[in-house]
Design an enzyme around this catalytic site. Structure first.
Site, PDB file in Angstrom:
ATOM      1  N   ARG A 332      43.107  33.576  31.838  1.00 24.01           N
ATOM      2  CA  ARG A 332      42.937  34.954  31.119  1.00 24.01           C
ATOM      3  C   ARG A 332      43.061  34.427  29.630  1.00 24.01           C
ATOM      4  O   ARG A 332      42.548  34.797  28.590  1.00 24.01           O
ATOM      5  CB  ARG A 332      43.490  36.334  31.504  1.00 24.01           C
ATOM      6  CG  ARG A 332      43.125  36.963  32.320  1.00 24.01           C
ATOM      7  CD  ARG A 332      44.245  38.029  33.087  1.00 24.01           C
ATOM      8  NE  ARG A 332      43.679  39.154  34.126  1.00 24.01           N
ATOM      9  CZ  ARG A 332      43.249  38.912  35.182  1.00 24.01           C
ATOM     10  NH1 ARG A 332      43.711  37.179  35.622  1.00 24.01           N
ATOM     11  NH2 ARG A 332      42.965  39.701  35.771  1.00 24.01           N
ATOM     12  N   GLY A 400      37.195  34.109  41.878  1.00 26.19           N
ATOM     13  CA  GLY A 400      36.200  35.552  42.081  1.00 26.19           C
ATOM     14  C   GLY A 400      36.681  36.235  40.553  1.00 26.19           C
ATOM     15  O   GLY A 400      35.997  36.602  40.311  1.00 26.19           O
ATOM     16  N   SER A 473      41.860  46.858  42.596  1.00 26.45           N
ATOM     17  CA  SER A 473      41.054  45.446  41.918  1.00 26.45           C
ATOM     18  C   SER A 473      41.454  44.984  40.957  1.00 26.45           C
ATOM     19  O   SER A 473      41.079  45.867  39.636  1.00 26.45           O
ATOM     20  CB  SER A 473      40.212  45.461  42.282  1.00 26.45           C
ATOM     21  OG  SER A 473      38.961  44.141  41.523  1.00 26.45           O
ATOM     22  N   ASP A 621      47.506  38.284  47.415  1.00 26.11           N
ATOM     23  CA  ASP A 621      47.229  36.647  47.443  1.00 26.11           C
ATOM     24  C   ASP A 621      48.049  36.331  48.433  1.00 26.11           C
ATOM     25  O   ASP A 621      47.633  34.874  48.763  1.00 26.11           O
ATOM     26  CB  ASP A 621      46.381  36.088  46.182  1.00 26.11           C
ATOM     27  CG  ASP A 621      45.854  36.526  45.794  1.00 26.11           C
ATOM     28  OD1 ASP A 621      44.668  37.349  46.770  1.00 26.11           O
ATOM     29  OD2 ASP A 621      45.168  36.519  44.432  1.00 26.11           O
ATOM     30  N   ARG A 652      40.169  37.120  55.912  1.00 27.22           N
ATOM     31  CA  ARG A 652      41.536  36.940  55.321  1.00 27.22           C
ATOM     32  C   ARG A 652      42.141  36.578  56.798  1.00 27.22           C
ATOM     33  O   ARG A 652      42.644  36.274  57.177  1.00 27.22           O
ATOM     34  CB  ARG A 652      42.480  36.368  54.096  1.00 27.22           C
ATOM     35  CG  ARG A 652      41.862  35.509  53.276  1.00 27.22           C
ATOM     36  CD  ARG A 652      42.744  35.454  52.202  1.00 27.22           C
ATOM     37  NE  ARG A 652      42.631  34.530  50.807  1.00 27.22           N
ATOM     38  CZ  ARG A 652      42.568  34.065  49.639  1.00 27.22           C
ATOM     39  NH1 ARG A 652      42.847  35.207  49.085  1.00 27.22           N
ATOM     40  NH2 ARG A 652      42.701  33.272  49.363  1.00 27.22           N
ATOM     41  N   ARG A 702      44.481  29.274  50.491  1.00 29.00           N
ATOM     42  CA  ARG A 702      45.543  29.646  50.985  1.00 29.00           C
ATOM     43  C   ARG A 702      45.346  29.955  52.319  1.00 29.00           C
ATOM     44  O   ARG A 702      47.225  29.715  53.248  1.00 29.00           O
ATOM     45  CB  ARG A 702      45.479  30.868  50.637  1.00 29.00           C
ATOM     46  CG  ARG A 702      45.135  31.302  48.759  1.00 29.00           C
ATOM     47  CD  ARG A 702      46.174  32.700  48.277  1.00 29.00           C
ATOM     48  NE  ARG A 702      45.123  32.775  47.201  1.00 29.00           N
ATOM     49  CZ  ARG A 702      45.680  32.416  46.170  1.00 29.00           C
ATOM     50  NH1 ARG A 702      47.002  31.956  46.500  1.00 29.00           N
ATOM     51  NH2 ARG A 702      45.485  32.656  44.361  1.00 29.00           N
TER      52      ARG A 702
END
EC number: 2.5.1.19
Length: 750
Positions: A332, A400, A473, A621, A652, A702
């Site tokens: 960002r 993503g 999200s 996450d 995941r 991850r």
């Protein structure tokens, strides 16, 4: 046997034109153990004799006819403009031989073949090895000339598959990397990457050589002149032929170059430092990318090495570390800094591949960016409407976050854009951002199933939107708020559960008002962003691996410095505390609108819990490594409401369930979560909690890091496959892991 290890099974290979290219091919075939006869035809009898004396060929002649019958495969290695005459001489003697060539202008060669034969014979397979030297003649032959170099084949739809396979085997035996593309594409690409650089080098040296003081100029020329002009020592006749044969494509490339020089000239004339910096920086990083292609290292679009982790059980977790900067904030900071007016100084920028891809994408849209250097980046903002059209697709790697946020900010631009990513990202659904953007008036095209690449049509009038997200999200929320900057009216987004609010905080920090009330965030379109300094805190998602490592390891005592503790990101802290972790936040403070703290973690026995649903979006996450904590807790840990984990870099939930099962950790998968049965007892001694094993990360960074942490309490070694993508989010993970006490070996798997 793989194609790379096969030797050609031809009874005889005839090379027509025994210069550097033909001689090097003969040398490579000999070195590869080719059992058939290697023949050569060259108009220079001395070259033929030299080839025989050097042991490169078994026989040769200046006469073509006697050699054709002895061969089953023919390689044309003559200059492009000599090709037609050779083909006419060859045609009457041909039987079932496969024919290929080494010419660098495929359109001209196809045209010559058609003039001789009337059409393109199915057993003719055009080829072009991307290799060469300033030296010429058979005496310069080099058996390694093609090793690890690309050979581009340009077969047609009606090319004989068996002929194509035999030509592939020929070049594979030389150690070459085989690629295929159509003729027109080949000639356009080579005009820009090979022919144009040679033309410019010839021109520069000729220009300087014409000047009266040329001897003085050359005497004082430094290494840069030598490196740039080295290729001007190449064979002039060959290059005259190439420029003539590929005339239209070369002229097109030259037009593009002249336009680029004109842009740079204007910047220098106007003393426009930002414009010069944008050009130089874009070029510098493009050159670095080119180096990664040559060296086969991982940066951006490299489909990468197969990295394996081998982690020995045990170890302690002690010390004081600072993990890399927050990836979400790094993305960002570049995006909003580029769209702001003024210069934004960023400190603590995460120099991982995903963040670098975002940075490079803005360079390609005309933004001048200095760095990164030790986490420092300077972004020369162009304003909300100052971006320019990139020359090709924007590549965002494995991110993503970047893909979805870019979709929002690009929906309001005046130009068309294509967004693409790596193999993993291009399998992930993008309908969740594409659909509401279309409601705002954006025109977005996706691949099958709503997946990337995304084509975003520019020049659309966006309208404000009131959108209730069906699933929590932060990426979707941020995407729509960024699109709202360009929309007429108000854009409101309501989330069903709290998600990270970095975008809202940073927009406010850049002077663009974003309102917040309970579960809704909104802004008014048509404002402006003003540059603001950004200090990126350490990424709590990266810190989470070490929080869990210390929490599960007896005797541990670890301090993590300057970690972001944004209330929308601290689910991992809340969950670990609920499980009984000895974890405290020290020196809490605010930096650039983001709360940070140092976090101390010491070992304590953990217990299984039902993870509160309201914490799921705050730790989305971090769940892979939280599952490792659960495997080391007493009792069952239950997760529900985590459907989002199914559509990350991998599924995941399933990926972790499969890996845990290999380690002997009992678990039950649900559509929106998992139950993990821990094997610790209340005393939580140094006894191992599960066995070792060999797990597949499925290319998910991850997953890979989570199972590396699991080895701390395993009874045997844990081997983890497909770990190259760890660099996307956590550069330096291996070094930090070793520093705090893990025994982790990184290997390149076959």
């Amino acid at each position: 046997m793989s194609e790379q290890s096969c030797a050609p099974t031809e009874r005889g290979i005839l090379i027509i034109g025994l210069g550097l290219m033909g001689g090097s091919l003969a040398a490579a075939l000999k070195e590869a153990g080719f059992a058939g006869r290697i023949l050569a035809c060259d108009r220079d009898a001395d070259e033929v004799a030299r080839g025989i004396d050097m042991g490169l060929i078994d026989a040769g002649s200046t006469e073509l006819a006697p050699l054709v019958a002895e061969s089953s495969l023919i390689v044309l290695a003559v200059p492009v403009l000599a090709m037609e005459a050779v083909l006419r001489e060859l045609a009457p003697h041909l039987g079932e031989q496969v024919i290929t060539d080494v010419g660098s202008t495929k359109g001209a060669i196809e045209a010559a073949v058609e003039r001789v034969f009337g059409d393109i014979p199915p057993r003719f397979v055009p080829g072009h090895p991307i290799a060469g030297s300033e030296k010429s003649g058979v005496a310069a032959s080099n058996s390694a000339l093609y090793h690890r170099h690309k050979v581009i084949l340009t077969p047609r739809a009606d090319t004989d598959p068996e002929a194509l396979a035999r030509v592939r085997v020929l070049w594979a035996a030389c150690g070459a990397e085989l690629l295929e593309m159509d003729v027109a594409r080949h000639d356009q690409v080579l005009a820009r990457t090979s022919h144009l650089p040679h033309l410019l080098a010839f021109s520069l040296v000729d220009t300087l050589a014409r000047q009266d003081e040329r001897l003085e100029i050359f005497r004082y020329a430094a290494g840069g002149f030598r490196d740039f002009t080295r290729i001007a020592g190449s064979d002039p006749v060959m290059w005259r032929d190439i420029f003539s044969a590929n005339r239209e494509a070369v002229l097109g490339a030259l037009d593009e170059f002249e336009a680029g020089v004109a842009r740079l000239r204007r910047a220098v004339t106007d003393n426009d430092g930002d414009a010069m910096l944008a050009i130089f920086d874009r070029a510098s990083h493009a050159r670095q990318y080119f180096d990664t292609l040559l060296n086969q290292t991982s940066y951006q679009a490299m489909e990468q090495r197969n990295i394996r982790y081998r982690v020995t059980p045990g170890g302690n977790v002690r010390g004081r570390i600072r993990v890399p900067g927050d990836k979400s904030i790094s993305h960002r900071s570049i995006m909003l800094g580029a769209l702001a007016e003024g210069v934004t100084e960023v400190h603590g920028f995460l120099e991982g591949e995903d963040s670098l891809a975002t940075l490079q994408a803005f360079r390609e849209m005309g933004v001048a960016i200095e760095g990164p250097h030790q986490g420092r980046v300077t972004v020369h903002g162009v304003g909300l409407h100052g971006l320019t059209a990139p020359s090709g697709p924007l590549y965002v790697g494995n991110s993503g976050t970047a893909m979805r946020l870019f979709a929002g900010l690009l929906a309001g631009q005046a130009f068309d854009t294509e967004l693409t990513g790596d193999v993993s990202l291009n399998k992930r659904p993008m309908g969740r951002v594409a659909d509401p953007l279309r409601e705002m008036g954006a025109v977005i095209e996706t691949a099958e199933g709503g997946r990337p690449p995304l084509t975003i049509r520019g020049g659309q009038a966006l309208r404000g939107l009131r959108y209730d997200m069906p699933m929590a999200s932060a990426q979707v929320k941020s995407c729509l708020l960024l699109a709202g900057l360009y929309a007429e009216g108000e854009t409101r987004v309501r989330e069903p559960a709290p998600t990270r609010d970095h975008t809202e905080r940073m927009l406010n920090g850049f002077g663009y008002a974003v309102q917040r009330d309970a579960d809704e965030a909104w802004l008014q379109g048509g404002g402006r962003l003003t540059a603001s300094p950004i200090d990126v805190p350490s990424d709590i998602s990266s810190a989470a691996f070490y929080l869990v490592a210390a929490a599960i390891t007896p005797g541990s005592d670890l301090l993590l410095e300057h970690v972001g503790t944004n209330p929308t990101r601290i689910g991992v802290i809340n969950i670990l505390k609920a499980m009984g972790a000895d974890l405290e936040l020290l020196n809490p403070r605010e930096v650039g609108g983001e709360p940070v703290a140092d976090i101390r973690v010491r070992h304590a026995p953990l217990k299984g819990i039902d993870i509160p649903v309201d914490q799921v979006p705050l730790a989305i996450d971090e769940f892979p490594v939280l599952f490792i904590a659960a495997a080391n807790a007493e009792g069952v840990t239950r997760l529900r409401g985590a459907e989002e984990l199914r559509v990350k870099e991998s599924d995941r939930i399933q990926a972790m369930a499969d890996g845990l099962a290999i380690l002997g950790v009992e678990n039950t998968v649900h559509s929106d979560g998992i139950d993990v049965v821990g094997r610790a007892d209340a005393c939580d001694t140094h006894v191992a909690h599960y066995r070792g094993g060999h797990v597949d990360s499925l290319g998910d960074h991850r997953i890979a890091m989570a199972f590396a942490i699991a080895a701390l309490r395993a009874e045997g070694e844990i081997v983890i496959d497909d770990c190259a993508n760890v660099a996307t989010s956590f550069p330096g993970f291996v070094d930090l892991a070793r520093r705090v006490g893990l025994s982790l070996e990184e290997q390149e798997a076959s």
